[in-house]
Design a protein around this motif. Sequence first.
Motif: not given
Lengths: 195, 195
Positions: B92-108, B158-163
């Motif tokens: 699902y996330n691969v089809a919704h790039r925006g969600i992944v971008e926001v999460y990756a930015r905020l987490a960092a 596993f969680i590290g790899m996903e992120d």
Amino acid sequence: MTGYLKGRLRREDIITAAIEAYRETGYHGSSLREVAKRAGITHAGLLYYFPTKEALLAAVLERRDAEDAEREKLDIPPGMELLRHLIALAEYNVAHRGIVEVYARLAAEAVAPDHPAHEYFIRHYQIARDSAVATFTALAESGELRDGVDPHAAAVAFIGMEDGLQVQWLTTPDEVDLVGSMRFFLRNLLTVPLD
Amino acid sequence: MTGYLKGRLRREDIITAAIEAYRETGYHGSSLREVAKRAGITHAGLLYYFPTKEALLAAVLERRDAEDAEREKLDIPPGMELLRHLIALAEYNVAHRGIVEVYARLAAEAVAPDHPAHEYFIRHYQIARDSAVATFTALAESGELRDGVDPHAAAVAFIGMEDGLQVQWLTTPDEVDLVGSMRFFLRNLLTVPLD
């Protein structure tokens, strides 16, 4: 001290101040004016060395590459020895949290195609993947990789895990054994002990 | 439309505009004034709903949690079924790039202890780890985990790899098979097929 040497040192001070600023508020969140203040130099003085934000970012990334090249000793041939070196590099990073923070922040910011470090991170991932693929391929040829493990898949997953563990470790340092997790991952792929 | 409903919709519009702003310039790089402009509302109008930047960030993270809970169907017991669900979530996330971008930015960004989302990400990682440890422990008990694989080490990696795969995929989408890499990782730990 000669004027030239003074200029070099001043330039390095500004880069150090920029790294600190990126670490705290990211590239977008920090201004040249603020970096100048941190470096104890006037805004006009900083502009003499770095006329734009992009020029300063490029210098920060160049310093990181130079430090990495020094630490990674890029003349190591692909294979077991390179894996051991990557683990040693991770051990170094765990002892230098600031380096990891800047890298994790910039990598996440730079996923945007219009970010001035975007091309840098495309190259960074390409070089890291090529190196890891070469290593896992060499291990497959020497019988040190488990049967059926695809070197390219192993490379992509290994690099992903390294990066993601950094953010998880920076957030919850007491619960993440960064180096131990890398060892765990590799042990599951190898037919021989890592040490 | 009632005034209450109009207010709800207005609030949701502001949150959507904030997600877009965080995606482009991060939390630190975006102002309430700019979010108001994106949402087509006055600055004073926005302050009625969200008096501070922190309040708006909290609403963005709450929406993400609500969406995740919906998609993750949190009533699934730990084990194989949960792993399949995490893979479906990654699809699902691969089809919704925006969600992944926001999460990756905020987490960092939020690795800094004074970031207003820091506590959120500490909890996020804790919950994700607990869930993954429970799953790998259940798999060990049912004989579906390879001998000698430590459930806690598997969970952290596993969680590290996903992120980390998310950032690598966002940067070089054509070269990273995000879902394939997760399957690769799990296949190396399991004694049974994933599907």
